[in-house]
Every structure is written in C-alpha cells, then in structure tokens.
Design an enzyme around this catalytic site. Structure first.
Site, PDB file in Angstrom:
ATOM      1  N   ASN A 151      17.357  38.269 -12.126  1.00 21.85           N
ATOM      2  CA  ASN A 151      18.713  38.313 -11.529  1.00 21.85           C
ATOM      3  C   ASN A 151      19.665  39.608 -12.186  1.00 21.85           C
ATOM      4  O   ASN A 151      20.451  40.180 -11.488  1.00 21.85           O
ATOM      5  CB  ASN A 151      19.667  36.979 -11.386  1.00 21.85           C
ATOM      6  CG  ASN A 151      19.637  36.675 -12.845  1.00 21.85           C
ATOM      7  OD1 ASN A 151      18.860  36.837 -13.647  1.00 21.85           O
ATOM      8  ND2 ASN A 151      20.485  35.518 -13.023  1.00 21.85           N
ATOM      9  N   PRO A 175       9.498  42.272 -18.281  1.00 23.78           N
ATOM     10  CA  PRO A 175      10.554  41.998 -17.060  1.00 23.78           C
ATOM     11  C   PRO A 175       9.707  41.200 -16.041  1.00 23.78           C
ATOM     12  O   PRO A 175       8.649  41.112 -16.004  1.00 23.78           O
ATOM     13  CB  PRO A 175      10.995  43.491 -16.587  1.00 23.78           C
ATOM     14  CG  PRO A 175       9.676  44.334 -17.214  1.00 23.78           C
ATOM     15  CD  PRO A 175       9.131  43.702 -18.239  1.00 23.78           C
ATOM     16  N   GLU A 227      13.412  29.953 -15.378  1.00 23.19           N
ATOM     17  CA  GLU A 227      13.603  28.550 -14.949  1.00 23.19           C
ATOM     18  C   GLU A 227      13.060  27.717 -15.953  1.00 23.19           C
ATOM     19  O   GLU A 227      12.137  27.876 -16.861  1.00 23.19           O
ATOM     20  CB  GLU A 227      12.615  28.342 -13.734  1.00 23.19           C
ATOM     21  CG  GLU A 227      12.928  28.862 -12.602  1.00 23.19           C
ATOM     22  CD  GLU A 227      11.964  28.985 -11.440  1.00 23.19           C
ATOM     23  OE1 GLU A 227      11.060  28.371 -11.489  1.00 23.19           O
ATOM     24  OE2 GLU A 227      12.088  29.802 -10.430  1.00 23.19           O
ATOM     25  N   LEU A 242       3.403  28.267 -33.555  1.00 22.16           N
ATOM     26  CA  LEU A 242       4.387  27.715 -33.889  1.00 22.16           C
ATOM     27  C   LEU A 242       5.495  28.961 -34.110  1.00 22.16           C
ATOM     28  O   LEU A 242       6.280  29.209 -35.142  1.00 22.16           O
ATOM     29  CB  LEU A 242       4.130  27.112 -35.323  1.00 22.16           C
ATOM     30  CG  LEU A 242       3.591  25.849 -35.665  1.00 22.16           C
ATOM     31  CD1 LEU A 242       3.416  25.527 -37.028  1.00 22.16           C
ATOM     32  CD2 LEU A 242       4.275  24.590 -34.867  1.00 22.16           C
ATOM     33  N   GLU A 248      16.754  30.545 -22.442  1.00 21.62           N
ATOM     34  CA  GLU A 248      17.905  30.593 -21.535  1.00 21.62           C
ATOM     35  C   GLU A 248      17.425  30.204 -20.115  1.00 21.62           C
ATOM     36  O   GLU A 248      16.794  30.952 -19.312  1.00 21.62           O
ATOM     37  CB  GLU A 248      18.543  32.058 -21.272  1.00 21.62           C
ATOM     38  CG  GLU A 248      19.054  32.349 -23.038  1.00 21.62           C
ATOM     39  CD  GLU A 248      20.392  31.780 -23.186  1.00 21.62           C
ATOM     40  OE1 GLU A 248      20.965  31.316 -22.286  1.00 21.62           O
ATOM     41  OE2 GLU A 248      20.676  31.787 -24.402  1.00 21.62           O
ATOM     42  N   CYS A 282      22.850  32.187 -13.249  1.00 24.55           N
ATOM     43  CA  CYS A 282      22.333  30.866 -13.786  1.00 24.55           C
ATOM     44  C   CYS A 282      23.523  30.008 -14.137  1.00 24.55           C
ATOM     45  O   CYS A 282      23.259  28.684 -13.876  1.00 24.55           O
ATOM     46  CB  CYS A 282      21.616  31.188 -15.056  1.00 24.55           C
ATOM     47  SG  CYS A 282      22.609  32.124 -16.057  1.00 24.55           S
ATOM     48  N   GLY A 457      18.590  24.949 -22.119  1.00 23.89           N
ATOM     49  CA  GLY A 457      18.272  25.979 -22.963  1.00 23.89           C
ATOM     50  C   GLY A 457      18.198  25.482 -24.633  1.00 23.89           C
ATOM     51  O   GLY A 457      18.687  24.339 -25.117  1.00 23.89           O
ATOM     52  N   GLU A 461      22.322  33.287 -27.001  1.00 29.12           N
ATOM     53  CA  GLU A 461      22.504  34.565 -26.987  1.00 29.12           C
ATOM     54  C   GLU A 461      23.870  35.116 -27.245  1.00 29.12           C
ATOM     55  O   GLU A 461      24.705  34.411 -26.827  1.00 29.12           O
ATOM     56  CB  GLU A 461      21.781  35.156 -25.632  1.00 29.12           C
ATOM     57  CG  GLU A 461      20.355  34.969 -25.473  1.00 29.12           C
ATOM     58  CD  GLU A 461      19.878  35.556 -24.290  1.00 29.12           C
ATOM     59  OE1 GLU A 461      20.130  35.839 -23.198  1.00 29.12           O
ATOM     60  OE2 GLU A 461      18.876  36.051 -24.632  1.00 29.12           O
TER      61      GLU A 461
HETATM   62  P1  NDP Z   1      10.973  32.586 -13.819  1.00 24.24           P
HETATM   63  O1  NDP Z   1      10.692  31.255 -14.780  1.00 24.24           O
HETATM   64  O2  NDP Z   1      10.126  32.121 -12.725  1.00 24.24           O
HETATM   65  O3  NDP Z   1      10.453  33.694 -14.707  1.00 24.24           O
HETATM   66  C1  NDP Z   1      10.895  34.227 -15.443  1.00 24.24           C
HETATM   67  C2  NDP Z   1      10.036  35.202 -16.261  1.00 24.24           C
HETATM   68  O4  NDP Z   1       8.935  34.400 -16.836  1.00 24.24           O
HETATM   69  C3  NDP Z   1       9.565  36.321 -15.392  1.00 24.24           C
HETATM   70  O5  NDP Z   1       9.162  37.477 -16.243  1.00 24.24           O
HETATM   71  C4  NDP Z   1       8.280  35.685 -15.032  1.00 24.24           C
HETATM   72  O6  NDP Z   1       7.121  36.611 -14.453  1.00 24.24           O
HETATM   73  C5  NDP Z   1       7.678  35.071 -16.397  1.00 24.24           C
HETATM   74  N1  NDP Z   1       6.710  34.006 -16.589  1.00 24.24           N
HETATM   75  C6  NDP Z   1       6.137  33.351 -15.349  1.00 24.24           C
HETATM   76  N2  NDP Z   1       5.286  32.301 -15.662  1.00 24.24           N
HETATM   77  C7  NDP Z   1       5.307  32.779 -17.033  1.00 24.24           C
HETATM   78  C8  NDP Z   1       4.557  31.849 -18.079  1.00 24.24           C
HETATM   79  N3  NDP Z   1       3.428  30.802 -17.713  1.00 24.24           N
HETATM   80  N4  NDP Z   1       4.698  32.312 -19.350  1.00 24.24           N
HETATM   81  C9  NDP Z   1       5.548  33.469 -19.851  1.00 24.24           C
HETATM   82  N5  NDP Z   1       6.084  33.832 -18.741  1.00 24.24           N
HETATM   83  C10 NDP Z   1       6.037  33.491 -17.620  1.00 24.24           C
HETATM   84  O7  NDP Z   1      12.527  32.695 -13.328  1.00 24.24           O
HETATM   85  P2  NDP Z   1      12.980  33.682 -12.320  1.00 24.24           P
HETATM   86  O8  NDP Z   1      12.584  34.983 -12.801  1.00 24.24           O
HETATM   87  O9  NDP Z   1      12.778  32.878 -10.930  1.00 24.24           O
HETATM   88  O10 NDP Z   1      14.578  33.467 -12.515  1.00 24.24           O
HETATM   89  C11 NDP Z   1      15.305  32.440 -12.214  1.00 24.24           C
HETATM   90  C12 NDP Z   1      15.631  31.700 -13.358  1.00 24.24           C
HETATM   91  O11 NDP Z   1      16.266  32.001 -14.298  1.00 24.24           O
HETATM   92  C13 NDP Z   1      16.766  30.374 -12.622  1.00 24.24           C
HETATM   93  O12 NDP Z   1      16.375  29.080 -13.089  1.00 24.24           O
HETATM   94  C14 NDP Z   1      18.013  30.913 -13.515  1.00 24.24           C
HETATM   95  O13 NDP Z   1      18.841  30.004 -13.793  1.00 24.24           O
HETATM   96  C15 NDP Z   1      17.206  31.252 -14.687  1.00 24.24           C
HETATM   97  N6  NDP Z   1      18.312  32.228 -15.456  1.00 24.24           N
HETATM   98  C16 NDP Z   1      18.827  31.868 -16.530  1.00 24.24           C
HETATM   99  C17 NDP Z   1      19.715  32.506 -17.365  1.00 24.24           C
HETATM  100  C18 NDP Z   1      20.555  32.098 -18.576  1.00 24.24           C
HETATM  101  O14 NDP Z   1      21.016  32.833 -19.414  1.00 24.24           O
HETATM  102  N7  NDP Z   1      20.167  30.765 -18.681  1.00 24.24           N
HETATM  103  C19 NDP Z   1      20.145  33.837 -16.955  1.00 24.24           C
HETATM  104  C20 NDP Z   1      19.260  34.133 -15.690  1.00 24.24           C
HETATM  105  C21 NDP Z   1      18.616  33.427 -15.035  1.00 24.24           C
HETATM  106  P3  NDP Z   1       7.388  37.022 -13.045  1.00 24.24           P
HETATM  107  O15 NDP Z   1       8.445  36.772 -12.605  1.00 24.24           O
HETATM  108  O16 NDP Z   1       6.832  38.282 -13.109  1.00 24.24           O
HETATM  109  O17 NDP Z   1       6.282  35.978 -12.526  1.00 24.24           O
END
Ligand code: NDP
Length: 487
Positions: A151, A175, A227, A242, A248, A282, A457, A461
């Site tokens: 996002n 990313p 997520e 570890l 976040e 988020c 979380g 940050e």
């Molecule tokens: P995801 O959890 O689907 O993905 C986040 C990142 O993790 C992506 O780069 C993804 O790769 C990667 N990823 C996926 N599976 C794994 C794994 N098993 N191990 C390590 N990395 C992995 O989130 P979204 O991209 O859909 O983003 C939306 C979510 O992010 C919402 O829940 C939102 O609330 C949260 N968010 C939180 C923020 C905060 O500051 N608290 C700010 C912004 C968003 P890929 O996408 O390439 O598969």
C-alpha cells in the site's frame, strides 16, 4: 511488444537471474501489465548475502557522522526526484497522484532525514565501579531484512531502511511483488548518494523470497509490514534462528465521535480514515462509533460529502482523489466483504459496487461504501477489509464505547473527537492501541513512534526508540586492579 523488466538490485547494480522466472506487475488503474520482475533465484540470493556482508563491514566501520552525511545526500536526492518517484508509486499502486506527490515520498524521506540526524547522537554509558569501570557500546546488528506490503511501497522501504542504515546495519529488502519498483528506485538513490554497494539490496519475488529471508542464518533481524497471518509465519520462521523482529500488522481501529464533537471535523476524520488511499491503509478507522444524539447530523453530512466530493478516475490526474484497488483479486475480496455485510443485515447507505470511472475504465475500483445498522458481531465490523468500507455504529455512553472499541484482538490505532479535553485524555488512555489521535486522523510524522498493541504488531517504527531496535548493547568491563583468583 516487449515488456520492460525490473531486475533485482544487488551490490549497487541490477543483477539478472539465471532461472528466467518472472512475475508480471499490473497497473491497477488500467488492468495492463506495465513491466515484469525477475524473481530472485539462488544466484541472486547468494549475491545478496555476500554483498550485504561486505557492505556491512564497510558501512559499520564508518563514524555515525559519516553515515549521516551520506544519508542526508539521499534525502536531498529523494526530494529532487519526488514527482518522478511519486508517479512510479501511482502506476504500481493505483493511488491518486495528489496523495503520492505530497505524502508517500515525503514521509519516507522525512524518516531518513530524522534517523540520519539522530545517528550521531547515539551514545553508550560509562560507570565507575570503585577502580574498575564498565562502558557500553551501541553496535549495529548486522544484516537486517525488510519485507514490505503493497500500500505504501516506497514509504515502507524508507521507514525500514532509515533506522537500519543510520545505526550502521545493512538491509536486504523484499517489496511486495505487486509494487516492487519503489524499493529499487530507493536503492539507486542510496548508491547515488554514496551509500556503499551492498548496504541496501533489493530482492524481488513473492512470499517464498520473503520466507527465505526470515530463515536465513546470517540475517539478524526482520522488520515486516503486512497481514497478521503472514506476520505469524514470519515470526515462526524467524524463531528458528532467534532473529529479532519488528511487526507492523493489520488493524480494525475505532474512531469515537462524542456528542460535543465538531461534526464536520468528525466527518473529515472518518472519511480520511476510510477513503484515503481508497481505504488501503493499515490504521483506518473502519469502526466509526457515533454518539446517538449526533448520529443523524453526522450521517447526513457524511453521505452528502461522500456522494459529492469523491472523484475517481485516472490516478495520475491531479484532480482525482480516489484510486483503484491494488488488484482484481483484492477488489473481489472487498466485494465479498460488502456482500457479507448485506447478508448479515447491515444497510448500505451509499456505495457497495464496483465501478468504471471515466479515464480509468478498466481499473479495479470499488465505490466508497458506508454501512449503517451495524452490530459489533458482524464480519465487516470485526475483520480488516483493507478497502473503502466504513461501518458506522452508535453508542450511548463513555464506558460502553470504550469497552466496545477495545473488543477486538487488534490494536493498531484509535481516535476520538470531542471538545472536552479531560474526557479526550481520560478516554484515549483507556483505548488499547499503539497509535492514537485526538480531533484528527492519520498523521504519522517521522518523530512519532508507530506500531500496534495486541495482534497489530511488535516493536515500533519511527521515533527515537526505533533506532535502538537496530542496535545491540555491548558492555565492556575494565579491570584496573590485579585480578584475584582462588585458583
Ligand atoms: P501480506 O502479509 O500479504 O504481505 C506482506 C509482505 O510479506 C509481502 O512482501 C509478501 O510478499 C510477503 N510475504 C508473504 N508471505 C510471506 C512469508 N511466508 N514469509 C515472508 N514474507 C512473506 O500483506 P499485504 O501486502 O497484503 O499488505 C496488506 C496488509 O499489510 C494489511 O493487513 C495491512 O493492515 C498491513 N499493513 C500494516 C501496516 C502497519 O504499519 N501496521 C502498514 C501497511 C500495511 P508478496 O506480496 O510478494 O506475496
């Protein structure tokens, strides 16, 4: 027509993969493939680790002042390139240019400036122990991993790299496969500014590339944005070696509108916290609790402004203030939530459909949607939707609304609108959330720590404390007298 390719950025330059594996990146406002990324394979991954090791050695040997100077050059370059970088963000995310050109790169850059200036202020301590003494050193961790959501791609890459690099670490950043360009552009800027090659590498690909980072024994820390479910997997994986983690994650945040609130301001807060970045934020206040005595007034202004003041279309058009969902899949997911809301008895006051605005007819748009007649147990009130879907609820008294606002496993943000200052602080202190706003919504300056309570979380940050999360303390005890030994 050949599709442009984006390669992994390793050791100061683009690096081709050997596997030939690629993933297409789609502009959500047009539905067209804009370029493809090369997925990081074994060759790219080993090069990323090797160069990060070398980069870390060089970077961590510099003084904090030297690192700070270089990072401040990156800050100047990012500001010069603001509009160009913002335009890449618009193409990747489908968000409006009128946001990207004054928020995304700006707030990312601010974090780099903040931590660059903070780096030379980091000091250890020293204490006399009656002859002997000890002192502490704040040392960097080593190679850190950053994993970002789609996002706010460049902002997330900046927020993670800023404290990591300022403290002397190297970072390998992954990313989201849906929005990979911003991180690569940032990596190029770091090189141009004089950050040594290997200090900030970008590996491209889907979740499995992220998972590789979370497993790798030479990575000391993972800073993850995404997520809750993915965050759990990341922590489990990081536990095998570890690693330290910063998480976040998602939210389902409450905004409370008390009976003495300025109603127009409250409507502004609710709209910003649900429709800005077409709802893909988020911290969104997707549960809006309105005191029953001001409900009619609040709803009538909310619906009127939602119907008249939102303009969707080509997100590069500066008059557009509402963009497309990140993907067709996500558009469907948001629509499924809207269907569930109707099914469970909530009323759609406005919105609730997909649509094709002029100038972006093939984009993945969902109308700004307002639900009323909501109850706390409905799916749309309980689960994060990550789209432009607001649930409005009513309440009678303070104690009741605090209990209901806290009745969620998530705790990212919370806010309230009132003219009563004692109530404002009394209530905000009882809300279970890491980021709280009074009479406003959404601002997140680099100076302010942000992060979640409960499932939203771990760690923070931004703010001074984030720098500490990228250092480890070494204690050095100095013996000044003859060592006594029974042996
Ligand atoms: P995801 O959890 O689907 O993905 C986040 C990142 O993790 C992506 O780069 C993804 O790769 C990667 N990823 C996926 N599976 C794994 C794994 N098993 N191990 C390590 N990395 C992995 O989130 P979204 O991209 O859909 O983003 C939306 C979510 O992010 C919402 O829940 C939102 O609330 C949260 N968010 C939180 C923020 C905060 O500051 N608290 C700010 C912004 C968003 P890929 O996408 O390439 O598969």
């Amino acid at each position: 027509m050949t599709i442009p390719r984006l390669q992994n950025f390793i050791n100061g330059q683009s690096l081709a993969n050997e596997s030939g594996e690629t993933i297409e990146v789609i502009n959500p406002a047009t539905g067209e493939v804009i370029y493809e990324i090369e997925v990081a394979d074994e060759k790219v991954k080993s090069a990323a680790i090797e160069s990060a090791q070398a980069g870390f050695k060089q970077w961590s040997a510099m003084t904090a002042m030297e690192r700070s100077r270089i990072l401040l050059k990156a800050v100047a370059l990012l500001r010069e390139k603001n509009d160009e970088l913002a335009s890449y963000e618009v193409l990747d995310t489908g968000k409006p240019m009128q946001e990207a050109n004054c928020v995304d790169v700006v707030t990312g850059t601010d974090a780099i400036e903040f931590f660059a200036n903070l780096a030379p202020t980091q000091v250890g301590q020293q204490q006399d122990l009656g002859g002997d003494f000890y002192y502490t050193r704040k040392e960097p961790l080593g190679i850190c991993a950053g994993i970002g959501a789609w996002n706010y791609p460049i902002q997330i890459a900046c927020w993670k790299s800023a404290p990591a690099l300022a403290a002397g670490n190297a970072m390998i950043f992954k990313p989201s496969e849906e929005t990979p360009r911003g991180a690569v552009e940032l990596a190029k800027v770091f090189i141009e500014a004089g950050v040594p090659a290997g200090v900030f590498n970008v590996v491209l690909g889907a979740g499995d590339v992220g998972q590789w980072l979370t497993h790798h024994e030479l990575i000391e820390k993972v800073s993850f944005t995404g997520e809750v479910g993915t965050g759990r997997k990341v922590m489990e994986s990081a536990a095998s070696t570890l690693k330290d983690v910063t998480m976040e994650l998602g939210g389902k945040s409450p905004l409370i509108v008390f009976e003495d609130a300025d109603i127009s301001q409250s409507v502004s807060a609710a709209m910003l916290g649900n429709f800005y970045t077409q709802g893909e934020v988020c911290t969104n206040c997707t549960r809006v609790f309105v005191h029953e005595s001001v409900y009619e007034q609040f709803i009538s202004e909310l619906v009127e402004r939602t119907k008249n003041n939102i303009k969707a279309g080509d997100p590069q058009d500066l008059s557009v203030n509402f963009g497309a969902m990140i993907s067709q899949k996500h558009q469907q997911l948001v629509m499924d939530y809207i269907a569930k809301g109707k099914e469970e008895g909530a009323t759609v006051l406005t919105g609730g459909n997909t649509f094709s605005p002029a100038g972006a007819e093939n984009g993945y748009f969902v109308e700004p949607t307002i639900f009323t007649d909501c109850t706390d147990d409905m799916t749309i009130v309980k689960e994060e939707i990550f789209g432009p879907v607001m649930s409005v609820l009513t309440f009678k008294d303070e104690e009741e609304v605090i209990r209901r606002a806290n009745d969620t496993p998530l705790g990212l943000a919370a806010g309230l609108m009132t003219q009563n200052i004692t109530r404002a602080h009394r209530v905000i202190h009882q809300l279970e959330a890491g980021i709280c706003w009074i009479n406003t919504w959404g601002a997140s300056p680099a100076e302010m720590p942000v992060g979640g309570y409960k499932l939203s979380g771990i760690g923070r940050e931004n703010g001074i404390e984030a720098l500490n999360q990228y250092t480890q303390t070494k204690s050095v005890y100095m013996g000044m007298v003859e060592l006594e030994s029974p042996f």
